[in-house]
Scaffold this motif. Structure first.
Motif, PDB file in Angstrom:
ATOM      1  N   THR A   1       0.830  -1.198   0.000  1.00 45.01           N
ATOM      2  CA  THR A   1       0.000   0.000   0.000  1.00 45.01           C
ATOM      3  C   THR A   1       0.871   1.257   0.000  1.00 45.01           C
ATOM      4  OG1 THR A   1      -0.147   0.260   2.397  1.00 45.01           O
ATOM      5  CG2 THR A   1      -1.708  -1.270   1.369  1.00 45.01           C
ATOM      6  N   ILE A   2       0.304   2.321  -0.535  1.00 40.18           N
ATOM      7  CA  ILE A   2       1.015   3.606  -0.544  1.00 40.18           C
ATOM      8  C   ILE A   2       1.251   4.085   0.882  1.00 40.18           C
ATOM      9  CG2 ILE A   2       0.946   5.997  -1.318  1.00 40.18           C
ATOM     10  CD1 ILE A   2       1.314   3.966  -3.560  1.00 40.18           C
ATOM     11  N   ASP A   3       0.274   3.848   1.763  1.00 43.37           N
ATOM     12  CA  ASP A   3       0.441   4.248   3.162  1.00 43.37           C
ATOM     13  C   ASP A   3       1.653   3.571   3.792  1.00 43.37           C
ATOM     14  OD1 ASP A   3      -1.727   5.898   3.050  1.00 43.37           O
ATOM     15  OD2 ASP A   3      -3.119   4.492   4.009  1.00 43.37           O
ATOM     16  N   GLU A   4       1.853   2.291   3.465  1.00 42.82           N
ATOM     17  CA  GLU A   4       3.026   1.581   3.998  1.00 42.82           C
ATOM     18  C   GLU A   4       4.318   2.228   3.519  1.00 42.82           C
ATOM     19  OE1 GLU A   4       2.283  -3.097   4.658  1.00 42.82           O
ATOM     20  OE2 GLU A   4       1.946  -2.427   2.594  1.00 42.82           O
TER      21      GLU A   4
ATOM     22  N   GLN B   1       4.787   5.345   2.510  1.00 42.20           N
ATOM     23  CA  GLN B   1       4.974   6.666   3.098  1.00 42.20           C
ATOM     24  C   GLN B   1       5.379   6.586   4.562  1.00 42.20           C
ATOM     25  OE1 GLN B   1       1.183   8.400   1.976  1.00 42.20           O
ATOM     26  NE2 GLN B   1       2.082   9.360   0.143  1.00 42.20           N
ATOM     27  N   SER B   2       4.924   5.556   5.244  1.00 47.29           N
ATOM     28  CA  SER B   2       5.320   5.397   6.647  1.00 47.29           C
ATOM     29  C   SER B   2       6.792   5.018   6.777  1.00 47.29           C
ATOM     30  CB  SER B   2       4.444   4.341   7.332  1.00 47.29           C
ATOM     31  OG  SER B   2       4.736   3.041   6.842  1.00 47.29           O
ATOM     32  N   HIS B   3       7.391   4.587   5.651  1.00 50.43           N
ATOM     33  CA  HIS B   3       8.817   4.242   5.650  1.00 50.43           C
ATOM     34  C   HIS B   3       9.647   5.270   4.875  1.00 50.43           C
ATOM     35  CE1 HIS B   3       7.159   0.363   6.947  1.00 50.43           C
ATOM     36  NE2 HIS B   3       8.360   0.130   7.446  1.00 50.43           N
TER      37      HIS B   3
ATOM     38  N   ASP C   1       7.807   7.719  -1.350  1.00 45.01           N
ATOM     39  CA  ASP C   1       6.643   8.353  -1.945  1.00 45.01           C
ATOM     40  C   ASP C   1       6.649   8.043  -3.449  1.00 45.01           C
ATOM     41  OD1 ASP C   1       4.492  10.597  -1.260  1.00 45.01           O
ATOM     42  OD2 ASP C   1       5.291  11.016  -3.259  1.00 45.01           O
TER      43      ASP C   1
ATOM     44  N   GLU D   1       6.817  -5.267   8.678  1.00 43.93           N
ATOM     45  CA  GLU D   1       7.364  -3.948   9.012  1.00 43.93           C
ATOM     46  C   GLU D   1       8.888  -3.949   8.819  1.00 43.93           C
ATOM     47  OE1 GLU D   1       7.792  -0.018  10.555  1.00 43.93           O
ATOM     48  OE2 GLU D   1       6.014  -1.107   9.836  1.00 43.93           O
TER      49      GLU D   1
END
Length: 446
Positions: A127-130, A132-134, A137, A340
């Motif tokens: 996912t894009i959210d994953e 961005q959390s790392h 982008d 993660e």
């Protein structure tokens, strides 16, 4: 380039997913499926991340160096990297492992092979959210490459680099014939004859060839020149379209180059590079991954050569190439913290890919690296940095792409063209026959 065996015979996707397909049916009888999905913890208290790759050359040594640095900076992650045989052995193992949810946590594949490994059933989307959390982008990657990482609107791959067929040149020899500009770089040419004039002049000095190339890997040269002429090759379920005139034009260039003695009539990957090193040829068309070999050959003079993009034969400098990418093989379940930790590893490798470009020759796909001042000053890498925009991926069909059958099936044909044992017309007819035969076969993972 190693000769790699043909991919396995047809096995249904249902059989793969239920584990009922026999290993012998996939041509890997006796191969273990070591590398089940990782679990957190264990006796060490670390989170284990299992990585599979097919990088056994000089770039593999650079990757190992990067892995050591990652591990030293992440003492809570136990990174276990395994390198398998390039080509079909690697992809067969990946498919078998992912079909039962027992592959590695992350694997390095060629982006051109993404669709052929049935991502909807054999890979886990990201996912894009994953991202961005790392700290990653979508804007961090070249748009053309980023788009190829999606299948049915799902993100399945993270691009590591661009690697392509490029043009190396001996600076001393090219300087002797006046083929360097004021900055000491190979002059740009337009059209086949202008480039051949350089090769003819270099041959006068070497006494053997103007350029060297891998005659067993002729697909790369063919696809570069075919795409420079805007040649298209598109496939449907049981048919395909290609431009015969443009294909013949590309093959005629190969034949003429050999007919004039401007390139060797036969040279495998090792001989191709050796011809350049020993002065039998003043230029060589080979992948950017050979950069470290040539630097080491130079000893105290690693700058004896430089590199640039492929010459402009038909109005542009397009070239055949691909992209190493990370994928997450299908998991029955992820251990606590493993996903993660896996994405932490992937993000770190991309954000530290300056070393990957410097040592392995590949152009990092992570734009904050390639657009940075340090990379822009890196020689000779910055001289061919524009290859990112000119890379042409192989046709979009299951038997195409790096280490796939189209490369193998056509390689023997192009080798005969360079050996002047087959005319361009006969070669084109044989290529079409091979393509039609491949089209009649089922995709092994369908």
């Amino acid at each position: 380039m190693p000769n790699h065996p043909s991919p396995p015979g047809s096995v249904s996707r249902r059989a793969l997913l239920t584990g009922t397909a026999g290993a012998a049916g996939l041509g890997i009888a006796g191969m273990g499926l070591a590398g089940c999905g990782s679990v957190a913890g264990g006796l060490s208290g670390k989170t284990k991340v299992k990585q599979w790759n097919l990088l056994a050359g000089a770039d593999g040594a650079v990757m190992t160096e990067m892995h050591d640095q990652f591990s030293s900076e992440h003492p809570d992650i136990d990174l276990e990297a395994t390198t398998f045989g390039w080509g079909t052995p690697f992809y067969t193992r990946l498919v078998m492992g992912a079909s039962g949810g027992n592959a590695s946590d992350i694997a390095t594949i060629h982006l051109s092979r993404l669709k052929s490994v049935s991502p909807a059933t054999l890979l886990d989307p990201i996912t894009i959210d994953e991202l961005q959390s790392h700290g990653l982008d979508p804007a961090d990657f070249p748009e053309k490459i980023w788009e190829k990482c999606f299948v049915d609107d799902q993100l399945y791959a993270l691009p590591i680099d661009t690697h392509a067929l490029v043009n190396y040149y001996n600076k001393d020899l090219c300087g002797q014939i006046g083929a360097l500009d004021a900055d000491g770089r190979l002059i740009e040419t337009t059209g086949v004859e202008e480039y051949f004039d350089i090769l003819r002049a270099v041959k006068e000095i070497t006494g053997q060839y103007g350029t060297s190339l891998d005659t067993l890997g002729g697909w790369r040269q063919f696809w570069a020149w075919y795409r420079q002429a805007d040649g298209e090759m598109t496939f449907s379920d049981d048919d395909y379209e290609m431009d015969d005139d443009k294909a013949l034009q590309a093959i005629e260039v190969m034949y003429k180059m050999s007919e004039e003695g401007l390139c060797p009539p036969f040279a495998d990957g090792g001989q191709c590079a050796s011809n350049f090193e020993n002065g039998a040829a003043g230029l060589v068309q080979v992948g950017n991954w050979e950069i470290n070999r040539f630097k080491l050959f130079g000893g105290d003079n690693p700058d004896w050569f430089s590199m640039t993009e492929m010459p402009d034969f038909f109005g542009n400098r397009r070239t055949q190439g691909d992209c190493h990418s990370y994928v997450l093989p299908y998991h029955n379940s992820w251990g606590e913290g493993v996903r993660e930790a896996t994405l932490t590893y992937a993000a770190w490798m991309l954000q530290h890919s300056f070393r990957w470009g410097e040592g392995g020759g590949h152009t990092p796909a992570y734009l904050p690296v390639t657009e940075g001042a340090e990379y822009q000053a890196l020689q000779p890498n910055s001289e061919y940095a524009g290859v990112v925009e000119n890379v042409q991926f192989d046709p979009d069909v299951w038997f195409s792409g790096s280490a796939a059958r189209l490369f193998d099936e056509t390689g023997s044909i192009f080798n005969q063209v360079y050996g002047l044992q087959m005319t361009p017309e006969d070669a084109l007819a044989e290529i079409k026959t091979r393509i039609e035969t491949l089209l009649s076969l089922p995709n092994p993972v369908d």
